[in-house]
Write a protein that holds these residues in place. Sequence first.
Motif, PDB file in Angstrom:
ATOM      1  N   MET A   1       1.551 -14.024   4.494  1.00  0.00           N
ATOM      2  CA  MET A   1       1.486 -12.703   3.797  1.00  0.00           C
ATOM      3  C   MET A   1       0.563 -12.853   2.710  1.00  0.00           C
ATOM      4  SD  MET A   1       5.514 -11.514   4.069  1.00  0.00           S
ATOM      5  CE  MET A   1       4.946  -9.915   3.573  1.00  0.00           C
ATOM      6  N   PHE A   2       0.003 -11.584   2.098  1.00  0.00           N
ATOM      7  CA  PHE A   2      -0.546 -11.064   1.104  1.00  0.00           C
ATOM      8  C   PHE A   2      -1.960 -11.939   0.928  1.00  0.00           C
ATOM      9  CE2 PHE A   2       3.712 -11.589   0.087  1.00  0.00           C
ATOM     10  CZ  PHE A   2       4.046 -10.161   0.011  1.00  0.00           C
ATOM     11  N   TRP A   3      -2.569 -12.351   2.200  1.00  0.00           N
ATOM     12  CA  TRP A   3      -4.084 -12.868   2.205  1.00  0.00           C
ATOM     13  C   TRP A   3      -5.066 -11.669   2.666  1.00  0.00           C
ATOM     14  CZ3 TRP A   3      -4.214 -17.134  -0.290  1.00  0.00           C
ATOM     15  CH2 TRP A   3      -3.242 -18.224  -0.169  1.00  0.00           C
ATOM     16  N   ALA A   4      -4.668 -10.812   2.952  1.00  0.00           N
ATOM     17  CA  ALA A   4      -5.493  -9.766   3.742  1.00  0.00           C
ATOM     18  C   ALA A   4      -6.317  -8.997   2.585  1.00  0.00           C
ATOM     19  CB  ALA A   4      -4.711  -8.567   4.543  1.00  0.00           C
ATOM     20  N   LYS A   5      -7.629  -8.658   2.812  1.00  0.00           N
ATOM     21  CA  LYS A   5      -8.536  -8.100   1.824  1.00  0.00           C
ATOM     22  C   LYS A   5      -7.746  -6.798   1.139  1.00  0.00           C
ATOM     23  CE  LYS A   5     -13.222  -5.989   1.724  1.00  0.00           C
ATOM     24  NZ  LYS A   5     -14.157  -5.648   2.181  1.00  0.00           N
ATOM     25  N   PRO A   6      -7.748  -6.815  -0.026  1.00  0.00           N
ATOM     26  CA  PRO A   6      -7.027  -5.346  -0.606  1.00  0.00           C
ATOM     27  C   PRO A   6      -7.698  -4.259  -0.062  1.00  0.00           C
ATOM     28  CG  PRO A   6      -7.648  -7.206  -2.163  1.00  0.00           C
ATOM     29  CD  PRO A   6      -8.359  -7.536  -0.933  1.00  0.00           C
ATOM     30  N   CYS A   7      -6.926  -3.183  -0.368  1.00  0.00           N
ATOM     31  CA  CYS A   7      -7.250  -1.895   0.317  1.00  0.00           C
ATOM     32  C   CYS A   7      -6.434  -0.845  -0.613  1.00  0.00           C
ATOM     33  CB  CYS A   7      -6.942  -1.627   1.908  1.00  0.00           C
ATOM     34  SG  CYS A   7      -5.073  -1.804   2.061  1.00  0.00           S
TER      35      CYS A   7
ATOM     36  N   ALA B   1       1.739  -9.691  -6.169  1.00  0.00           N
ATOM     37  CA  ALA B   1       1.498  -9.102  -7.464  1.00  0.00           C
ATOM     38  C   ALA B   1      -0.291  -8.810  -7.715  1.00  0.00           C
ATOM     39  CB  ALA B   1       1.922  -9.749  -8.716  1.00  0.00           C
ATOM     40  N   ARG B   2      -0.842  -9.886  -7.441  1.00  0.00           N
ATOM     41  CA  ARG B   2      -2.408  -9.752  -7.463  1.00  0.00           C
ATOM     42  C   ARG B   2      -2.874  -9.060  -6.459  1.00  0.00           C
ATOM     43  NH1 ARG B   2      -5.233 -13.826 -10.207  1.00  0.00           N
ATOM     44  NH2 ARG B   2      -4.076 -15.580 -11.279  1.00  0.00           N
ATOM     45  N   ARG B   3      -2.424  -9.210  -5.244  1.00  0.00           N
ATOM     46  CA  ARG B   3      -3.104  -8.074  -4.310  1.00  0.00           C
ATOM     47  C   ARG B   3      -2.658  -6.625  -4.783  1.00  0.00           C
ATOM     48  NH1 ARG B   3      -2.355  -5.634   0.562  1.00  0.00           N
ATOM     49  NH2 ARG B   3      -3.785  -5.652   1.900  1.00  0.00           N
ATOM     50  N   GLU B   4      -1.477  -6.305  -5.302  1.00  0.00           N
ATOM     51  CA  GLU B   4      -1.028  -4.855  -5.616  1.00  0.00           C
ATOM     52  C   GLU B   4      -1.970  -4.491  -6.991  1.00  0.00           C
ATOM     53  OE1 GLU B   4       1.841  -3.264  -3.808  1.00  0.00           O
ATOM     54  OE2 GLU B   4       0.322  -4.634  -2.603  1.00  0.00           O
ATOM     55  N   VAL B   5      -2.435  -5.463  -7.619  1.00  0.00           N
ATOM     56  CA  VAL B   5      -3.538  -5.149  -8.692  1.00  0.00           C
ATOM     57  C   VAL B   5      -4.733  -4.610  -8.086  1.00  0.00           C
ATOM     58  CG1 VAL B   5      -5.060  -6.029 -10.692  1.00  0.00           C
ATOM     59  CG2 VAL B   5      -2.391  -6.661 -10.710  1.00  0.00           C
ATOM     60  N   SER B   6      -5.170  -5.341  -7.120  1.00  0.00           N
ATOM     61  CA  SER B   6      -6.485  -5.000  -6.735  1.00  0.00           C
ATOM     62  C   SER B   6      -6.516  -3.570  -5.764  1.00  0.00           C
ATOM     63  CB  SER B   6      -7.020  -5.878  -5.566  1.00  0.00           C
ATOM     64  OG  SER B   6      -7.132  -7.380  -6.380  1.00  0.00           O
ATOM     65  N   CYS B   7      -5.263  -3.667  -5.328  1.00  0.00           N
ATOM     66  CA  CYS B   7      -5.102  -2.296  -4.157  1.00  0.00           C
ATOM     67  C   CYS B   7      -5.031  -1.276  -4.999  1.00  0.00           C
ATOM     68  CB  CYS B   7      -3.877  -2.760  -3.396  1.00  0.00           C
ATOM     69  SG  CYS B   7      -4.170  -3.860  -2.021  1.00  0.00           S
TER      70      CYS B   7
ATOM     71  N   ASN C   1       1.162  10.070  -4.801  1.00  0.00           N
ATOM     72  CA  ASN C   1       0.898   9.864  -3.312  1.00  0.00           C
ATOM     73  C   ASN C   1       0.507   8.377  -2.907  1.00  0.00           C
ATOM     74  OD1 ASN C   1       2.407  12.101  -2.544  1.00  0.00           O
ATOM     75  ND2 ASN C   1       0.305  13.374  -3.232  1.00  0.00           N
ATOM     76  N   PHE C   2       0.971   7.284  -3.257  1.00  0.00           N
ATOM     77  CA  PHE C   2       0.608   6.266  -2.869  1.00  0.00           C
ATOM     78  C   PHE C   2       2.031   5.275  -2.496  1.00  0.00           C
ATOM     79  CE2 PHE C   2       1.395   5.699  -7.344  1.00  0.00           C
ATOM     80  CZ  PHE C   2       2.010   4.505  -7.567  1.00  0.00           C
ATOM     81  N   THR C   3       1.906   4.093  -1.612  1.00  0.00           N
ATOM     82  CA  THR C   3       3.184   3.290  -1.550  1.00  0.00           C
ATOM     83  C   THR C   3       2.888   1.858  -1.877  1.00  0.00           C
ATOM     84  OG1 THR C   3       2.380   3.089   0.851  1.00  0.00           O
ATOM     85  CG2 THR C   3       4.142   4.908  -0.012  1.00  0.00           C
ATOM     86  N   PHE C   4       3.515   1.042  -2.353  1.00  0.00           N
ATOM     87  CA  PHE C   4       3.289  -0.223  -2.470  1.00  0.00           C
ATOM     88  C   PHE C   4       3.562  -1.048  -1.216  1.00  0.00           C
ATOM     89  CE2 PHE C   4       5.164   0.794  -6.556  1.00  0.00           C
ATOM     90  CZ  PHE C   4       4.268   0.221  -7.469  1.00  0.00           C
ATOM     91  N   THR C   5       2.670  -2.132  -1.084  1.00  0.00           N
ATOM     92  CA  THR C   5       2.855  -3.017   0.204  1.00  0.00           C
ATOM     93  C   THR C   5       4.023  -3.068   0.954  1.00  0.00           C
ATOM     94  OG1 THR C   5       0.608  -4.105  -0.296  1.00  0.00           O
ATOM     95  CG2 THR C   5       2.245  -5.192   1.245  1.00  0.00           C
ATOM     96  N   ALA C   6       4.147  -2.833   1.987  1.00  0.00           N
ATOM     97  CA  ALA C   6       5.418  -3.159   2.911  1.00  0.00           C
ATOM     98  C   ALA C   6       5.900  -4.355   2.870  1.00  0.00           C
ATOM     99  CB  ALA C   6       5.360  -2.456   4.233  1.00  0.00           C
TER     100      ALA C   6
ATOM    101  N   SER D   1       2.607 -11.031   9.337  1.00  0.00           N
ATOM    102  CA  SER D   1       1.300 -11.438   9.550  1.00  0.00           C
ATOM    103  C   SER D   1       0.317 -10.459   9.146  1.00  0.00           C
ATOM    104  CB  SER D   1       0.886 -11.562  11.062  1.00  0.00           C
ATOM    105  OG  SER D   1       1.051 -10.573  11.864  1.00  0.00           O
ATOM    106  N   ALA D   2       0.916  -9.573   8.346  1.00  0.00           N
ATOM    107  CA  ALA D   2       0.067  -8.414   7.746  1.00  0.00           C
ATOM    108  C   ALA D   2       0.817  -8.063   6.342  1.00  0.00           C
ATOM    109  CB  ALA D   2      -0.445  -7.348   8.695  1.00  0.00           C
ATOM    110  N   GLU D   3       0.249  -6.959   5.643  1.00  0.00           N
ATOM    111  CA  GLU D   3       0.684  -6.397   4.541  1.00  0.00           C
ATOM    112  C   GLU D   3       1.297  -5.334   4.840  1.00  0.00           C
ATOM    113  OE1 GLU D   3      -2.159  -8.743   4.065  1.00  0.00           O
ATOM    114  OE2 GLU D   3      -0.418 -10.239   3.680  1.00  0.00           O
ATOM    115  N   GLY D   4       1.529  -4.578   5.901  1.00  0.00           N
ATOM    116  CA  GLY D   4       1.896  -3.455   6.079  1.00  0.00           C
ATOM    117  C   GLY D   4       0.879  -2.283   6.083  1.00  0.00           C
ATOM    118  N   HIS D   5      -0.231  -2.584   5.986  1.00  0.00           N
ATOM    119  CA  HIS D   5      -1.368  -1.555   5.902  1.00  0.00           C
ATOM    120  C   HIS D   5      -2.283  -1.510   7.214  1.00  0.00           C
ATOM    121  CE1 HIS D   5      -0.190  -0.294   2.199  1.00  0.00           C
ATOM    122  NE2 HIS D   5      -0.011  -1.610   1.452  1.00  0.00           N
TER     123      HIS D   5
END
Length: 289
Positions: A65-71, A254-260, A273-278, A285-289
């Motif tokens: 988890m949490f390795w995907a490219k930030p979005c 947390a680092r990924r959320e900063v970037s996202c 109108n945003f949501t944190f990572t699921a 295997s993904a971050e819910g996005h």
Amino acid sequence: MLQRWSKAITHISKIGCQSNMKFGKDICGVTRQSYAKVAAASVPTTADFKEKDFTSEPKVNLDKMFWAKPCSLALAKDSPLRIEEPNFEGFKRFFLRLMLFYSKQSKSIRGANVVYRRIISQVDKPPIYEAFNLEKTFKTTFSLLVLHMWLCLRRLKQEGKEGVEFGQYLYEMYNHDVELRVSKAGVNLLLTKWMKDLEKIFYGNIVAYDAALLPEAKPNDFTHVIWRNIFSDDGSSPPDDAALRTVQAMARYARREVSCLSLTDKEAIFSGNFTFTALKEKATSAEGH
């Protein structure tokens, strides 16, 4: 940063707090000082779930988890989770305009309320505790609440003075919420003292998180801060091998959320109108996005 939780919240943690607090309805034209009495819109309650030992296996594969490219975390225009500004017409709109419902301050209050509800939705529900193998105590809930407040306040600072002012409304909602949670935990005497201690912890954690992400910080500084603030009882001992994997995963989260959040546009941030990572099981295997 205050390293020993026992100075401020051991007593509360022993009591145990599973807050099912609700806010009242949206209002307009209120001052900052009076906001705490009239915070807006209801928050879904959190169902009880079984607490567990930190040493047990997480329900998700944290290593993946949490390795995907930030979005961007912004909600799609057709998302059912979006909350839009009410669009009244005729006499009602005229009356509400007189009552300052459409003033910049009122809009900021409503937006900050939605942002805080997003935080509560991430912090109060079971998935985050199950994913990171945490017991739902006052300490862990408070620690996660501070972490997500930091994420939002850090993003708001990028918008300059407007973001800082918006962050003040958000902080007042947080502060009122924490006061209710402390009271619900059974702390009625010396409430002012408890709140002052928790305020010191809040600002201490915020400073520590920021410092751990500075260019000159060591690679593991952020992981160490996450361990001390969220997982450790007193911060005096390092995590063992079993705990380190989970702490590292939360640091990645947390680092990924900063970037996202940095990639999330201003309109989504200020409207909430945003949501944190699921963090549910399907996100192994993904971050819910």
